[in-house]
Design a protein around this motif. Structure first.
Motif, PDB file in Angstrom:
ATOM      1  N   PRO A 115      41.027   3.176  37.623  1.00  0.00           N
ATOM      2  CA  PRO A 115      41.583   4.001  36.545  1.00  0.00           C
ATOM      3  C   PRO A 115      42.195   5.278  37.092  1.00  0.00           C
ATOM      4  O   PRO A 115      41.479   6.173  37.494  1.00  0.00           O
ATOM      5  CB  PRO A 115      40.344   4.315  35.697  1.00  0.00           C
ATOM      6  CG  PRO A 115      39.147   3.867  36.499  1.00  0.00           C
ATOM      7  CD  PRO A 115      39.605   3.475  37.853  1.00  0.00           C
TER       8      PRO A 115
ATOM      9  N   ALA B  69      44.710   0.774  23.977  1.00  0.00           N
ATOM     10  CA  ALA B  69      44.251  -0.557  23.588  1.00  0.00           C
ATOM     11  C   ALA B  69      42.773  -0.532  23.212  1.00  0.00           C
ATOM     12  O   ALA B  69      42.322  -1.317  22.398  1.00  0.00           O
ATOM     13  CB  ALA B  69      44.488  -1.539  24.726  1.00  0.00           C
ATOM     14  N   CYS B  70      42.044   0.390  23.836  1.00  0.00           N
ATOM     15  CA  CYS B  70      40.620   0.434  23.593  1.00  0.00           C
ATOM     16  C   CYS B  70      40.288   0.718  22.126  1.00  0.00           C
ATOM     17  O   CYS B  70      39.288   0.249  21.605  1.00  0.00           O
ATOM     18  CB  CYS B  70      39.966   1.493  24.455  1.00  0.00           C
ATOM     19  SG  CYS B  70      39.822   0.952  26.154  1.00  0.00           S
TER      20      CYS B  70
ATOM     21  N   PRO C 108      47.855   3.426  28.490  1.00  0.00           N
ATOM     22  CA  PRO C 108      47.917   2.235  27.632  1.00  0.00           C
ATOM     23  C   PRO C 108      46.552   1.579  27.473  1.00  0.00           C
ATOM     24  O   PRO C 108      46.234   1.076  26.403  1.00  0.00           O
ATOM     25  CB  PRO C 108      48.908   1.309  28.350  1.00  0.00           C
ATOM     26  CG  PRO C 108      49.112   1.896  29.698  1.00  0.00           C
ATOM     27  CD  PRO C 108      48.773   3.336  29.613  1.00  0.00           C
ATOM     28  N   ALA C 109      45.762   1.645  28.554  1.00  0.00           N
ATOM     29  CA  ALA C 109      44.449   1.044  28.458  1.00  0.00           C
ATOM     30  C   ALA C 109      43.637   1.730  27.366  1.00  0.00           C
ATOM     31  O   ALA C 109      42.970   1.087  26.561  1.00  0.00           O
ATOM     32  CB  ALA C 109      43.723   1.148  29.784  1.00  0.00           C
ATOM     33  N   ARG C 110      43.730   3.025  27.322  1.00  0.00           N
ATOM     34  CA  ARG C 110      42.960   3.766  26.315  1.00  0.00           C
ATOM     35  C   ARG C 110      43.458   3.464  24.916  1.00  0.00           C
ATOM     36  O   ARG C 110      42.688   3.354  23.985  1.00  0.00           O
ATOM     37  CB  ARG C 110      43.041   5.257  26.600  1.00  0.00           C
ATOM     38  CG  ARG C 110      42.190   5.612  27.786  1.00  0.00           C
ATOM     39  CD  ARG C 110      42.287   7.075  28.055  1.00  0.00           C
ATOM     40  NE  ARG C 110      41.672   7.367  29.343  1.00  0.00           N
ATOM     41  CZ  ARG C 110      41.846   8.486  29.992  1.00  0.00           C
ATOM     42  NH1 ARG C 110      42.627   9.426  29.469  1.00  0.00           N
ATOM     43  NH2 ARG C 110      41.254   8.694  31.132  1.00  0.00           N
TER      44      ARG C 110
ATOM     45  N   ARG D  75      39.862  -2.369  19.865  1.00  0.00           N
ATOM     46  CA  ARG D  75      39.031  -3.356  20.559  1.00  0.00           C
ATOM     47  C   ARG D  75      38.858  -4.616  19.722  1.00  0.00           C
ATOM     48  O   ARG D  75      38.772  -4.534  18.501  1.00  0.00           O
ATOM     49  CB  ARG D  75      37.652  -2.760  20.803  1.00  0.00           C
ATOM     50  CG  ARG D  75      37.606  -1.890  22.029  1.00  0.00           C
ATOM     51  CD  ARG D  75      36.353  -1.096  22.020  1.00  0.00           C
ATOM     52  NE  ARG D  75      36.345  -0.169  20.889  1.00  0.00           N
ATOM     53  CZ  ARG D  75      35.439   0.765  20.755  1.00  0.00           C
ATOM     54  NH1 ARG D  75      34.467   0.874  21.616  1.00  0.00           N
ATOM     55  NH2 ARG D  75      35.481   1.593  19.730  1.00  0.00           N
TER      56      ARG D  75
ATOM     57  N   GLU E 199      46.445   4.828  32.976  1.00  0.00           N
ATOM     58  CA  GLU E 199      45.327   4.479  32.094  1.00  0.00           C
ATOM     59  C   GLU E 199      45.646   4.657  30.621  1.00  0.00           C
ATOM     60  O   GLU E 199      44.928   4.163  29.779  1.00  0.00           O
ATOM     61  CB  GLU E 199      44.106   5.319  32.470  1.00  0.00           C
ATOM     62  CG  GLU E 199      42.895   4.419  32.687  1.00  0.00           C
ATOM     63  CD  GLU E 199      41.625   5.081  32.282  1.00  0.00           C
ATOM     64  OE1 GLU E 199      41.456   6.248  32.594  1.00  0.00           O
ATOM     65  OE2 GLU E 199      40.819   4.419  31.635  1.00  0.00           O
TER      66      GLU E 199
END
Lengths: 776, 543
Positions: B19, B30-31, B26-28, B34, B24
């Motif tokens: 990370p 997406a989180c 986009p990852a967040r 969930r 990061e």
């Protein structure tokens, strides 16, 4: 209704002779009659009728039936809460196309699939047209993976094979495997509304197979770089059987880094070595793993993990999904069971599978078992039917594994006898498997058990069989005295089944999970009518399915912090589809919990000045709001008000908080929550026998394992709460929860009062305790 | 096994690398979206939409006012939510009636001093009647007969259990279609037995015990053979009387608070049961109840509703007589037969009747009063008189139009020109019938109810026929007659009001002359009331 074409809504054929089922009064047209005395006008039947034959009478406010539209599926009968509707007459469903499973004589060394799918789209469409597209589909509840069966059948009817496959993919990673190995009669097809009505179910398995075999199957859409919900997670999956495949697929699609440990040299677990090629061809069994490896799963074959290594895994990975199966064969301890020539099913199946594949040595395999090597030529000329001569193989057990062993033995040129001490009526084997085995010349003898095995010197030669008796299902058979029967044998294969690996089971107390639910059946299952007693002679598929749900829910809850268990490792020997579904469930629970290993949580001095993912408590990403679930048992409404107030307050503390009455809390809600707050009113006689409300106590006692989940309790009271909070805390802690705080609210609180202030203070304490919670 | 070597090393490295910075984001993002396991495991349900067309109008007349919801009171809500609530209602009655059985069998043979006879016939029926008129099926919620059988059926005194004892059959549909006719029949039969053996007369106290045992046993048999409260709904001798006369009561029963929530509910826990409560034992859905006719006030729906959408409502007296949009023929015939029966009970106290009965018995060779022929004959005659009057009114004023609707084949809901007058008129007459039953009990009550105290004391060896209370009468014969006439007058007034409302809604639309049909139906009520009152004067407070 999703389907508009009238001919699809209503199967075409009408008439006595062509209709299915031996229902009373078969012939003519179905007649739905409403008992207007008892019909309460609740419309449960109206909203579930697949053909729109039911509507409401506006004056009497009772249901009325248009019998010309009725097809006799009897869903209304099954779902009417007051049994105020009856349907007489036949099921208006066309007969299934003739079965294609006709067995010709098997051939030495042949491993061609015995069951065939539809040969053409026309055939598949004709079968698909029998589906009613039920609004509350019972088949979906019967399917352990909850495939959207009406959904994929509807797509197939539109000719959209890719769409149909997409529908299936939403819930299963191996429709091609399941279509071949599932016992549909006890699952989707047994729960098909036609089946429940006493008719012939839609051939769901064969339709699934048609879609799976004919639609292009895209590989898992890995989102590692794009950053899916699992991005940043490292997950170890132990075992590459169906449960491992289900878990790995979901995880790799979500962007997690997945490492799969498999003790064998090839992946697939039971699908690989346990199911013969004539049921599940090797290309189908290997397909998921080929795709998973291409999608980036780190598959480490030949790397077994034993129970003692669990802690090492937990240090290296954020989460561990144990899907190592139940691989310990049961052995029958009778005199002579350690003679030469007595082997277990695993050894036999693994060896035979290798021997029967191209390049395999059938003769070598047979002689390794101490049998005369037959002139079995897998792909040579001069194929012949299997003669009724050859070495005699005695298979102990007559379950599905035993059938596989015996049928494989036939293909190796042996004679095979299966013995089982259960009554055939109550045996756990699939009836169609027994029929197929018998058709292939396997002698299957129920109500027999081996009393001794005798040999000449070290090699087994004779088995003595005793008669047994089993009076009812589920009863342990009794061995009867009497002169034993002697059977000459050359090989004995023990195929009584498997159990959990003892070392793992010991470290995972609570396994195997029993798939029975003694509580009140789930409201939605009850309402769907799938639990209705089926016509005589049919299995109670609804009850079975509801039991499977227990295991599916158990897969969502970690056994220890960061350790999930799925598949046979969770339930003991079970089915491919259940294992796969549980693996998926466990994977979603991992994604939902997003656990972090300690090494990733504590900041490392690597110069970035940033820890991995900025975790909050439990290693969760700090940016992710904590999810709090405030659930309550309220009588007069005060506890409900406090719960709502508390949830409100927790939201303003930055959490995602919801409040729900206990009866509405699902296993999914529980699994997804980070902070579980349980509230109850205080029951008792003013000061004597004061305790939490009974319903709350019962609910707490039925909770699944909470494995270190943060929790809190509160109660409302009028006079004195006494031991109420302590009792609730004790119950929660017994489930492994970490109870952060407990509070009793007295007086009749209204907004702005002192009670509200104390609710706010409680919320503050909770947020603080949860926030500062170090990684446990 | 390579765990200790490459495995952890590789993971640690990756853990550090992974990370980083902007990657990061986009990852967040997406989180926050969930995947929820619930979304993955849910069964795709595509239920049709329930219809609510015309619903508001359909229930407008009978829906109670939200302000009259007793369950909004936290103390009462908490009580009713408690699973022991009904148990605690049943328990005292249970004790009383087992005492009745034992004292009746083992106690004194002097009926007036025997607690069994005294409580059953001097007090109980009057109390039940008062409860009916005020509350509705209050007695059903505390009934020791059904209550006892229900404990056995549920294998529990108050817990929610899953497995019922017994066969759990459904009541045969052809019989269920008769609605109240079977219970009326069993009431007529029970009354005949009571008259024949002179149980209430008062005769031998042991007979009272046998009768109670008979009711308990038959309830038990029905509860063990059939599901839920099949006995109470389809067989119980008292159910027609309590149901119909109870509809004068001011408790509407358990009803939905918001019908839209009930319609949207796909699980109907109030009908099927949930963890906290059983499905309605009476086959009533709070979402569609339009009278208190079949609400046994058992609180199960209140306990099981997961939405907290059920209330216990009060209503104005007589609402359940005049308001229900659906008029049931079984109720109408039930009222007519009950009317016949109460007329018989009045008539049998007259000399004229005695002569007829004796004469019939000597002709038919029947041992003694009451001769079944004149018994049934008079009841049926009473019922047919009502039906005849309605027929005449229908012929005089009816247009002959028959509203078309569902349930055509059903006895309860079939519509004919005759029924479109008879059924509403029978509903309108309910207060007169109720008052008549009450008035009929008064002589016994006034003359002998004080005996309950010496009878109770007698169990413990105190009191005798010489005790003052034993021969105390609360009211003289003249007073009783006056009271009876007053009761009938009040009942008649109530019935006149009811009939006015019923006629306005149900009779006028099928009549040629609104004024005429109103006048005729009111005259019909007045005639019935006057007839009953005259009979009471003739009886002169006879028991």
């Amino acid at each position: 209704m999703a389907i508009t074409e009238p001919q699809l809504r209503r199967p075409a054929t009408v008439g006595g002779s062509s209709t299915a089922g031996g229902l009373p009064g078969a012939g003519g047209h179905p007649q739905a009659r409403i008992l207007t005395d008892r019909c309460a006008g609740c419309q449960e039947c109206v909203v579930r009728c697949p053909t729109g034959a039911l509507s409401m009478d506006p004056v009497l406010w009772v249901a009325q039936a248009d019998n010309t539209a009725c097809v006799g599926c009897r869903q209304c009968m099954r779902t009417c809460p007051f049994s105020a509707i009856t349907v007489d007459g036949p099921c208006l469903v066309e007969r299934r196309a003739a079965t294609l499973d006709g067995h010709s004589a098997i051939v030495l060394g042949a491993v061609a699939e015995t069951r065939q799918g539809f040969s053409s789209l026309e055939e598949a469409l004709a079968e698909a047209a029998r589906c009613l597209h039920c609004p509350d589909p019972t088949c979906v509840r019967g399917c352990p993976a909850h495939n959207d069966i009406p959904g994929f059948v509807a797509a197939l009817r539109r000719g959209d094979l890719a769409g149909a496959h997409e529908v299936l993919r939403a819930t299963t990673v191996m429709p091609d495997v399941c279509a071949r190995v599932c016992n549909q009669a006890a699952q989707c097809e047994g729960a098909c509304t036609w089946s429940l009505a006493g008719g012939e179910p839609v051939s769901i398995g064969r339709l699934e197979r048609f879609v799976a075999d004919n639609a292009p199957v895209p590989p898992p859409a890995a989102t590692r770089e794009g950053g899916g919900p699992g991005s940043g997670l490292r997950v170890a999956v132990v075992g590459s059987g169906p449960a491992g495949a289900g878990a790995a697929w979901v995880l790799v699609e979500s962007g997690a880094r997945v490492t799969v440990y498999e003790k064998d040299t090839t992946p697939g677990g039971l699908c690989d070595w346990g199911i013969p090629d004539f049921t599940l061809p090797v290309r189908v069994a290997q397909r998921p793993w080929d795709q998973l490896v291409r999608a980036g799963v780190d598959l480490r074959c030949g790397t077994g993990v034993d129970a003692a290594q669990l802690d090492e895994l937990l240090e290296a990975y954020d989460a561990v999904v144990l899907a190592h199966g139940a691989g310990e064969p049961l052995r029958l301890a009778v005199p002579g069971s350690n003679l030469e020539g007595v082997i277990d099913a695993t050894t036999f199946l693994k060896g035979a599978k290798a021997a029967l594949r191209p390049g395999g040595e059938v003769g070598g395999f047979l002689s390794s078992l101490g049998l005369p090597s037959q002139a079995a030529a897998p792909d040579g000329a001069g194929r012949t039917g299997v003669a009724d001569a050859g070495p005699r193989v005695l298979v102990l057990g007559a379950g599905n594994t035993a059938m596989d062993v015996a049928r494989t033995a036939r293909r190796l040129g042996c004679r095979a006898v299966c013995v089982d001490w259960m009554d055939e009526r109550y045996a756990l084997v699939r009836p169609d498997e027994v029929a197929e085995a018998r058709a292939e010349g396997v002698e299957v003898r129920f109500l027999r058990t081996v009393s001794t095995l005798e040999g000449d010197g070290s090699r087994v030669r004779v088995a003595r069989l005793a008669r047994t008796e089993q009076r009812q299902a589920g009863q342990r058979p009794k061995v009867l005295s009497g002169p034993p029967e002697e059977v000459e044998v050359d090989l004995v294969v023990m195929a009584m089944g498997y159990r959990l690996d003892a070392a793992f089971a010991q470290r995972l107390p609570g396994t195997p999970v029993r798939r029975t639910d003694a509580g009140v059946p789930d409201r939605h299952w009850l309402a769907s009518g799938v639990l209705a007693t089926p016509p005589a002679g049919k299995a109670a598929v609804g009850t079975l399915s509801l039991g499977r749900e227990v295991a599916l829910e158990a897969a969502m809850f970690p056994f220890r912090p960061r350790v999930w268990v799925a598949g046979d490792a969770l339930t003991g020997p079970s089915t491919v589809v259940e294992a796969m579904a549980q693996g998926r469930r466990a994977a979603f629970a991992v994604l939902d919990a997003r656990p972090r290993r300690p090494a990733a949580v504590h900041p490392r001095s690597d110069g970035t000045g940033k820890s991995a993912g900025e975790p909050g408590g439990d290693g969760r990403h700090a940016e992710q709001p904590l999810r709090a679930l405030v659930c309550y048992e309220s009588a007069g409404g005060r506890t409900a008000r406090v719960a709502a107030e508390l949830a409100d307050r927790l939201r303003s503390e930055g959490m995602e908080a919801t409040s729900l009455p206990l009866v509405k809390v699902t296993a999914e809600d529980l699994a997804a929550t980070d902070l579980l707050v349980v509230g109850a009113w205080t029951e008792g006689m003013v000061v004597a026998r004061v305790h939490p409300a009974r319903a709350a106590v019962a609910w707490l006692q039925k909770l699944p394992r909470l494995a270190g989940k943060s929790a809190a309790v509160f109660c409302t009271y009028s006079v004195a709460p006494r031991g109420t909070l302590a009792e609730m805390t004790k119950l929660l802690e017994a489930k492994g929860a970490n109870v952060l705080a407990a509070e009793a609210f007295g007086g009749h609180g209204s907004p702005g009062s002192a009670a509200t202030a104390s609710v706010h203070a409680f919320a503050g304490r909770l947020a603080e305790a949860r926030g500062s919670l170090a990684y446990a | 096994m390579s765990l200790t070597t490459e495995g952890p090393a590789a993971t640690d490295e990756a853990g550090d690398r992974q990370p980083q910075g902007g990657e990061e984001q986009p990852a967040r993002a997406a989180c926050s979206a969930r995947p929820r396991p619930s979304a993955m495991g849910a069964v795709p349900v595509r239920l049709g939409r329930p219809t609510s067309d015309g619903m508001t109008r359909r229930f407008a007349s009978s829906d109670p006012s939200p302000g009259l919801d007793l369950a909004r009171r936290p103390v009462l809500a908490r009580l009713m939510r408690d699973r022991r609530f009904q148990f605690l209602l049943v328990l005292p009655n249970q004790i009383v009636f087992w005492t009745v059985i034992f004292v009746g069998l083992l106690g004194t043979a002097v009926p007036g001093l025997n607690f069994g006879t005294a409580i059953t016939w001097y007090v109980w029926f009057c109390l039940v009647f008062v409860m009916m008129v005020v509350v509705g099926r209050a007695w059903c919620s505390m009934c020791p007969f059904g209550g006892f059988a229900e404990w056995v059926q549920r294998r529990a005194l108050f817990r929610r259990t899953q497995k019922a004892l017994g066969l759990g059959l459904k009541f045969p549909e052809p019989l269920a279609r008769l609605g109240f006719l079977i219970p009326v029949g069993s009431f007529v039969l029970l009354t005949w037995i009571e008259e024949f053996f002179n149980i209430a007369g008062p005769g031998n106290p042991a007979d009272t015990s046998f009768m109670v045992i008979g009711i308990v046993l038959s309830a038990l048999v029905f509860f063990l053979v059939f599901e839920r409260r099949t006995f109470c709904r389809y067989v119980c001798p008292l159910t027609t009387l309590i149901g119909t006369v109870g509809s004068m009561g001011s408790v509407a029963g358990f009803r939905t608070r918001d019908r839209e929530i009930c319609l949207a509910c796909t699980t109907k826990d109030c009908m099927r049961g949930s963890e906290n409560g059983y499905g309605c034992p009476w086959y009533t859905w709070p979402g569609s109840a339009d009278s208190n006719l079949y609400c046994g006030l058992c609180t199960e729906c209140f306990k099981s509703c997961p939405e907290g959408n059920i209330g216990l409502f009060l209503q104005k007296p007589l609402t359940s007589v005049v308001a229900p949009a659906r008029r049931r023929a079984d109720v109408a015939w039930g009222v007519a037969l009950l009317w016949g029966l109460v007329l018989y009970q009045q008539f049998n106290a007259t000399n004229v009747f005695n002569t007829i009965d004796t004469k019939l018995n000597s002709v038919l060779g029947f041992p003694h009063y009451p001769d079944p022929v004149d018994y049934l004959g008079l009841i049926v005659a009473g019922a047919l008189t009502l039906a005849g009057a309605a027929f005449v009114v229908g012929r005089l004023f009816g247009t002959g139009a028959v509203p078309a609707r569902a349930g055509k084949a059903s006895f309860i809901d079939r519509t004919t020109p005759f029924r479109s007058f008879f059924v509403p008129m029978a509903y309108g007459l309910i207060p007169v019938v109720g008052a008549d039953y009450f008035a009929r009990q008064l002589p016994k009550f006034f003359h002998t109810s004080p005996r309950v105290l010496p009878a109770a004391a007698h169990i413990f060896g105190f009191a005798s026929t010489r005790t003052a209370l034993y021969s105390t009468s609360l009211l003289g014969n003249n007073g009783i007659v006056v009271t009876q006439v007053i009761v009938i007058a009040v009942g008649t007034l109530a019935a006149l009001w009811s009939m006015w409302r019923v006629a306005g809604r149900d009779l006028v639309p099928v009549s040629r002359s609104a004024a005429g049909v109103r006048l005729a139906s009111l005259a019909f009520v007045a005639a019935c009331g006057a007839g009953a009152a005259i009979l009471y004067v003739l009886m002169h407070a006879a028991n």
